[in-house]
Enzyme design. Structure first.
Site, PDB file in Angstrom:
ATOM      1  N   ARG A  83       0.335 -10.869   6.587  1.00 32.15           N
ATOM      2  CA  ARG A  83       0.304  -9.605   5.835  1.00 32.15           C
ATOM      3  C   ARG A  83       1.568  -8.844   6.220  1.00 32.15           C
ATOM      4  O   ARG A  83       1.594  -8.080   7.175  1.00 32.15           O
ATOM      5  CB  ARG A  83      -0.949  -8.794   6.214  1.00 32.15           C
ATOM      6  CG  ARG A  83      -2.249  -9.584   6.091  1.00 32.15           C
ATOM      7  CD  ARG A  83      -3.464  -8.719   6.420  1.00 32.15           C
ATOM      8  NE  ARG A  83      -3.437  -8.120   7.738  1.00 32.15           N
ATOM      9  CZ  ARG A  83      -3.952  -8.654   8.838  1.00 32.15           C
ATOM     10  NH1 ARG A  83      -4.575  -9.828   8.793  1.00 32.15           N
ATOM     11  NH2 ARG A  83      -3.876  -8.008   9.999  1.00 32.15           N
ATOM     12  N   ARG A 126     -11.189  -0.141  14.390  1.00 38.01           N
ATOM     13  CA  ARG A 126     -11.098   0.572  13.113  1.00 38.01           C
ATOM     14  C   ARG A 126     -12.180   0.079  12.167  1.00 38.01           C
ATOM     15  O   ARG A 126     -13.126   0.796  11.873  1.00 38.01           O
ATOM     16  CB  ARG A 126      -9.687   0.389  12.539  1.00 38.01           C
ATOM     17  CG  ARG A 126      -9.383   1.243  11.341  1.00 38.01           C
ATOM     18  CD  ARG A 126      -7.903   1.284  11.022  1.00 38.01           C
ATOM     19  NE  ARG A 126      -7.343  -0.001  10.588  1.00 38.01           N
ATOM     20  CZ  ARG A 126      -6.075  -0.173  10.221  1.00 38.01           C
ATOM     21  NH1 ARG A 126      -5.226   0.843  10.243  1.00 38.01           N
ATOM     22  NH2 ARG A 126      -5.635  -1.352   9.844  1.00 38.01           N
ATOM     23  N   CYS A 161      12.820  25.196   2.976  1.00 41.07           N
ATOM     24  CA  CYS A 161      11.880  25.778   2.006  1.00 41.07           C
ATOM     25  C   CYS A 161      11.140  24.654   1.278  1.00 41.07           C
ATOM     26  O   CYS A 161      11.392  23.473   1.494  1.00 41.07           O
ATOM     27  CB  CYS A 161      12.630  26.633   0.990  1.00 41.07           C
ATOM     28  SG  CYS A 161      13.727  27.856   1.731  1.00 41.07           S
ATOM     29  N   MET A 162      10.239  25.031   0.392  1.00 41.02           N
ATOM     30  CA  MET A 162       9.456  24.040  -0.344  1.00 41.02           C
ATOM     31  C   MET A 162      10.365  23.150  -1.193  1.00 41.02           C
ATOM     32  O   MET A 162      10.144  21.937  -1.286  1.00 41.02           O
ATOM     33  CB  MET A 162       8.417  24.733  -1.226  1.00 41.02           C
ATOM     34  CG  MET A 162       7.434  23.777  -1.870  1.00 41.02           C
ATOM     35  SD  MET A 162       6.278  24.600  -2.972  1.00 41.02           S
ATOM     36  CE  MET A 162       5.207  25.434  -1.825  1.00 41.02           C
ATOM     37  N   ASP A 163      11.394  23.735  -1.807  1.00 37.34           N
ATOM     38  CA  ASP A 163      12.198  23.006  -2.790  1.00 37.34           C
ATOM     39  C   ASP A 163      13.690  23.023  -2.516  1.00 37.34           C
ATOM     40  O   ASP A 163      14.464  22.425  -3.270  1.00 37.34           O
ATOM     41  CB  ASP A 163      11.976  23.615  -4.180  1.00 37.34           C
ATOM     42  CG  ASP A 163      10.531  24.006  -4.387  1.00 37.34           C
ATOM     43  OD1 ASP A 163       9.687  23.086  -4.396  1.00 37.34           O
ATOM     44  OD2 ASP A 163      10.236  25.204  -4.477  1.00 37.34           O
ATOM     45  N   TYR A 201      13.799  31.924   5.102  1.00 41.31           N
ATOM     46  CA  TYR A 201      12.601  32.653   5.544  1.00 41.31           C
ATOM     47  C   TYR A 201      12.640  32.888   7.049  1.00 41.31           C
ATOM     48  O   TYR A 201      12.985  31.985   7.819  1.00 41.31           O
ATOM     49  CB  TYR A 201      11.344  31.850   5.196  1.00 41.31           C
ATOM     50  CG  TYR A 201      11.101  31.719   3.714  1.00 41.31           C
ATOM     51  CD1 TYR A 201      10.833  32.841   2.931  1.00 41.31           C
ATOM     52  CD2 TYR A 201      11.136  30.467   3.100  1.00 41.31           C
ATOM     53  CE1 TYR A 201      10.606  32.710   1.567  1.00 41.31           C
ATOM     54  CE2 TYR A 201      10.908  30.334   1.746  1.00 41.31           C
ATOM     55  CZ  TYR A 201      10.643  31.458   0.979  1.00 41.31           C
ATOM     56  OH  TYR A 201      10.420  31.330  -0.364  1.00 41.31           O
ATOM     57  N   HIS A 239      -6.708  -7.587  13.118  1.00 43.75           N
ATOM     58  CA  HIS A 239      -5.507  -6.744  13.113  1.00 43.75           C
ATOM     59  C   HIS A 239      -5.228  -6.309  14.546  1.00 43.75           C
ATOM     60  O   HIS A 239      -6.138  -5.906  15.261  1.00 43.75           O
ATOM     61  CB  HIS A 239      -5.774  -5.525  12.217  1.00 43.75           C
ATOM     62  CG  HIS A 239      -4.557  -4.715  11.891  1.00 43.75           C
ATOM     63  ND1 HIS A 239      -3.425  -5.264  11.334  1.00 43.75           N
ATOM     64  CD2 HIS A 239      -4.305  -3.379  12.025  1.00 43.75           C
ATOM     65  CE1 HIS A 239      -2.525  -4.299  11.140  1.00 43.75           C
ATOM     66  NE2 HIS A 239      -3.032  -3.153  11.549  1.00 43.75           N
ATOM     67  N   LYS A 280       0.835  -1.209   0.000  1.00 45.12           N
ATOM     68  CA  LYS A 280       0.000   0.000   0.000  1.00 45.12           C
ATOM     69  C   LYS A 280       0.868   1.257   0.000  1.00 45.12           C
ATOM     70  O   LYS A 280       2.066   1.195   0.326  1.00 45.12           O
ATOM     71  CB  LYS A 280      -0.927  -0.016   1.218  1.00 45.12           C
ATOM     72  CG  LYS A 280      -0.209  -0.053   2.564  1.00 45.12           C
ATOM     73  CD  LYS A 280      -1.189  -0.374   3.699  1.00 45.12           C
ATOM     74  CE  LYS A 280      -0.471  -0.419   5.046  1.00 45.12           C
ATOM     75  NZ  LYS A 280      -1.358  -0.929   6.112  1.00 45.12           N
TER      76      LYS A 280
HETATM   77  C1  PLP Z   1      -0.792  -1.867   6.877  1.00 48.94           C
HETATM   78  C2  PLP Z   1      -1.372  -3.138   7.360  1.00 48.94           C
HETATM   79  C3  PLP Z   1      -0.558  -4.264   7.532  1.00 48.94           C
HETATM   80  C4  PLP Z   1       0.945  -4.208   7.432  1.00 48.94           C
HETATM   81  O1  PLP Z   1       1.451  -3.669   8.635  1.00 48.94           O
HETATM   82  P1  PLP Z   1       3.014  -3.560   8.920  1.00 48.94           P
HETATM   83  O2  PLP Z   1       3.096  -2.999  10.290  1.00 48.94           O
HETATM   84  O3  PLP Z   1       3.562  -2.610   7.897  1.00 48.94           O
HETATM   85  O4  PLP Z   1       3.565  -4.916   8.775  1.00 48.94           O
HETATM   86  C5  PLP Z   1      -1.172  -5.459   7.849  1.00 48.94           C
HETATM   87  N1  PLP Z   1      -2.514  -5.539   8.009  1.00 48.94           N
HETATM   88  C6  PLP Z   1      -3.329  -4.460   7.890  1.00 48.94           C
HETATM   89  C7  PLP Z   1      -4.781  -4.615   8.110  1.00 48.94           C
HETATM   90  C8  PLP Z   1      -2.778  -3.224   7.572  1.00 48.94           C
HETATM   91  O5  PLP Z   1      -3.579  -2.170   7.472  1.00 48.94           O
END
Ligand code: PLP
Length: 370
Positions: free
Chosen positions: A220, A137, A311-313, A265, A167, A40
């Site tokens: 995951r 969540r 700065c920005m850049d 700045y 999770h 992601k």
């Molecule tokens: C982002 C996420 C993960 C991965 O988590 P890490 O801490 O980067 O390993 C696993 N499961 C869910 C639901 C997540 O949102």
């Protein structure tokens, strides 16, 4: 978004490090446990398709993303593996997901009912039921709701009940009390399940690194693949995590700033003596946070302070001596045995390395090595 290819500022991504971090975890998994790489947010800033390519070589058999568009990016790039969208996708897109064999996360029976109407007759949508065991969540909150959803799925041929998961909120902490409370709630949910779907998964990186006994038959795996410790510095990983991301640039302007002259700045920095100052072509628009004023970069193995407002850049650093324009500067990574980690930057900003890594913007060119 324009990528800065005519500018000497780049994120350098070490693919061998990513490979190592995945292969080392894969080797620790019990036989039959699959590793889905979480890519992601543009692979935590490392580049979604490039990370996915390395992950597949290292043994990942599927991918997780946060939003449907990220899944579609992987499909467009030709990845055929299972992909799970971890967030809630609006049910009106159920048919798009089904058409691309992308699995949906579901946390309510209402979602399933709406999606039923959105799905065309010849499509089947794979779903993973999310259980809220304490993250607060998304996900079903009571075993009775889960039972009803499983019953609904059983009655509808348009769905394939492919997975179930939860999770953890504190898998990265030395104190395991909250983690164990979530495990108890997980067990209460699983007790009402008539039969297990193909994928049963509970582990992010932290859970798999430190509570591997809980792993279902898929993990995951996210941040650890990028070489970052999910606990920050609280717990030690069971193998060496190799950071994959470096950030380098080159001095584009070098001058001697006379004593009493100020920088940037607000003129917040004033030279106490005649000083050598270099200007670097990177700023907060690249995700190099403005809060990093006063932090440091590496030049020839020496730490140099960032002076004045970022700065920005562009930003300015104080040099110990004159250096020629074009001298390499390391903002993240190793230089002559000295290191600046994403953890160091996160500590300075009062945040976590996840936020720093995925905060680097598209304007930064990504270069892939190894
Ligand atoms: C982002 C996420 C993960 C991965 O988590 P890490 O801490 O980067 O390993 C696993 N499961 C869910 C639901 C997540 O949102």
């Amino acid at each position: 978004m324009t990528i800065g290819i005519h500018r000497p500022t780049q994120l350098v991504i070490d693919q061998a490090a990513i490979y190592h971090n995945i292969a080392a975890e894969k080797a620790r998994l019990k036989p039959g446990v699959e590793l889905f790489q979480v890519v992601k947010a543009n692979g935590y800033g490392h580049g979604i398709t490039q990370v996915a390519r390395t992950a597949e070589k290292a043994g990942a058999t599927g991918f997780c993303v946060a939003i449907l568009d990220e899944a579609l990016t992987l499909r467009e790039a030709g990845f055929m593996q299972p992909i799970l969208v971890l967030g809630i996708t609006e049910p009106q897109y159920a048919d798009v997901m089904a058409a691309h064999h992308i699995s949906a996360t579901v946390g309510s029976i209402d979602w399933l009912k709406t999606a039923t109407n959105a799905l065309s007759a010849d499509h089947q949508l794979a779903v993973h039921l999310a259980l809220d065991t304490g993250m607060g969540r998304i996900g079903f909150q009571h075993p009775a709701e889960l039972r009803a959803a499983v019953q609904y799925l059983d009655d509808q041929a348009q769905f394939n009940f492919e997975g179930i998961f939860t999770h953890f909120a504190k898998a990265d902490a030395a104190d395991t009390a909250y983690f164990e409370q979530q495990i108890d709630r997980w067990k209460a949910f699983m007790a009402v399940l008539p039969k297990r779907p193909k994928y049963v998964h509970v582990s992010n990186s932290a859970t798999s690194l430190w509570h591997a006994a809980c792993n279902g038959n898929m993990i995951r795996y996210g941040v650890a693949a990028y070489g970052l410790n999910p606990s920050g510095t609280e717990l030690t990983a069971p193998f060496t995590l190799q950071p994959a991301m470096s950030l380098t640039t080159k001095m584009v302007y070098v001058k001697q700033l006379p004593k009493g002259y100020s920088v940037s700045y607000g003129a917040t920095y004033t030279a106490q003596q005649d000083e050598w100052v270099a200007t670097l072509p990177i700023g907060y628009a690249d995700g190099y946070e403005r809060r990093l004023q006063g932090f440091h970069v590496l030049v020839n193995g020496e730490f140099c302070e960032i002076i004045g407002r970022i700065c920005m850049d562009q930003l300015m650093i104080r040099l110990p001596q004159k250096y020629p324009v074009g001298t390499t500067v390391t903002l993240v990574g190793e230089d002559h045995g000295q290191v600046i980690s994403l953890q160091d930057i996160a500590d300075y900003c009062g945040t976590i390395h996840y936020e720093i890594a995925c905060g680097f913007t598209q304007r930064l060119k990504r270069t892939y090595i190894n």
